[in-house]
Enzyme design. Structure first.
Site, PDB file in Angstrom:
ATOM      1  N   CYS A  94       0.816  -1.217   0.000  1.00 23.72           N
ATOM      2  CA  CYS A  94       0.000   0.000   0.000  1.00 23.72           C
ATOM      3  C   CYS A  94       0.853   1.274   0.000  1.00 23.72           C
ATOM      4  CB  CYS A  94      -0.949  -0.036   1.185  1.00 23.72           C
ATOM      5  SG  CYS A  94      -2.400   0.988   0.931  1.00 23.72           S
ATOM      6  N   ARG A 131     -13.084   6.174  -0.846  1.00 18.50           N
ATOM      7  CA  ARG A 131     -11.891   5.401  -0.488  1.00 18.50           C
ATOM      8  C   ARG A 131     -12.144   3.962  -0.910  1.00 18.50           C
ATOM      9  NH1 ARG A 131      -7.700   7.101   2.469  1.00 18.50           N
ATOM     10  NH2 ARG A 131      -6.974   5.103   3.251  1.00 18.50           N
ATOM     11  N   HIS A 192      -3.652  -5.536   2.399  1.00 19.42           N
ATOM     12  CA  HIS A 192      -3.342  -5.719   3.815  1.00 19.42           C
ATOM     13  C   HIS A 192      -3.998  -7.031   4.233  1.00 19.42           C
ATOM     14  CE1 HIS A 192      -2.048  -1.526   4.232  1.00 19.42           C
ATOM     15  NE2 HIS A 192      -3.132  -1.165   3.595  1.00 19.42           N
TER      16      HIS A 192
HETATM   17  N1  GLN Z   1      -2.182   6.951   2.380  1.00 22.33           N
HETATM   18  C1  GLN Z   1      -2.285   6.104   1.191  1.00 22.33           C
HETATM   19  C2  GLN Z   1      -3.702   6.154   0.579  1.00 22.33           C
HETATM   20  O1  GLN Z   1      -4.629   6.551   1.230  1.00 22.33           O
HETATM   21  C3  GLN Z   1      -1.931   4.668   1.533  1.00 22.33           C
HETATM   22  C4  GLN Z   1      -2.869   4.076   2.574  1.00 22.33           C
HETATM   23  C5  GLN Z   1      -2.370   2.746   3.129  1.00 22.33           C
HETATM   24  O2  GLN Z   1      -1.166   2.456   3.184  1.00 22.33           O
HETATM   25  N2  GLN Z   1      -3.334   1.895   3.585  1.00 22.33           N
HETATM   26  O3  GLN Z   1      -3.880   5.772  -0.567  1.00 22.33           O
END
Ligand code: GLN
Length: 211
Positions: A94, A131, A192
């Site tokens: 990520c 998101r 994840h």
């Molecule tokens: N901050 C980055 C995003 O929002 C990565 C998020 C994360 O590592 N889960 O895309």
């Protein structure tokens, strides 16, 4: 045998339990009588690829990514980039995956320079954007991968990388049906979970490459 792992920025790049990937690698080594040694490298620590068999970098919110970006690009990036060209195993999740590319444009429009290890870039469309959050099913090498995604950034692959997995359920890189990126023995993913405890076949693939 001994597996030597460099854990990059564990205090800053460790969101949604990505440290579980290290625990899974340790368990899968020690259960086979292979010694496992993890070294934590924080801001300012030098990275000497000859001292390790692989490196891992977890995910983070934009704030932590901003604190890490400059060090990742200027201190650890050069030796890591050279090692990756020689087949060094690097696994990034990520936020770590995003910073391994050319740049990450965060939710506030700030462009963070990446380490330029993977030919890709990531753009977060802003705080109002949907998101990408939820459970994920994807296909890698004929096997099913399961995990969890939570990112605002949309990642776009260049010609220099291949996708890591084909999406079956969830969003992945940018909703185009693909997830993550592969270049030589470097793997970037949005999954994840953490990924490796849930997906032993891929965990062993990384270990085999690194050993
Ligand atoms: N901050 C980055 C995003 O929002 C990565 C998020 C994360 O590592 N889960 O895309």
């Amino acid at each position: 045998m001994k597996l030597r792992l460099a854990h990059l920025y564990p205090k800053l790049m460790n969101i949604y339990g990505d440290r579980g990937n290290i625990m899974a690698l340790r368990h899968r080594c020690e259960a086979r009588g292979i010694e496992f040694d993890a070294t934590e490298l924080e801001l300012g620590d030098k990275f000497d690829a000859n001292a390790y068999d692989m490196a891992f970098m977890g995910g983070a919110q934009d704030v932590e990514q901003r604190r890490v970006a400059e060090d990742f690009r200027t201190v650890k990036g050069e030796p890591l980039r050279a090692a990756v060209e020689d087949g060094f195993v690097f696994f990034a999740v990520c936020g770590g995956y995003q910073l391994a590319g050319h740049y990450y444009r965060g939710f506030d429009g700030d462009e963070l320079p990446g380490a330029g290890i993977l030919d890709l870039h990531t753009i977060h469309p802003g705080p109002e954007a949907k998101r990408f959050i939820g459970n994920v099913v994807a296909e890698w090498n004929g096997a099913t991968l399961v995990g969890f995604e939570n990112h605002g950034g949309r990642t776009y692959l260049g010609a220099g990388v291949q996708p890591f997995a084909r999406m079956v359920a969830g969003n992945g890189n940018n909703g185009d049906g693909w997830e993550g990126a592969v270049y030589r023995n470097t793997f970037g993913t949005y999954l994840h979970g953490s990924l490796l405890p849930k997906n032993p076949r891929f965990a062993d693939h990384l270990l085999t490459l690194a050993l």
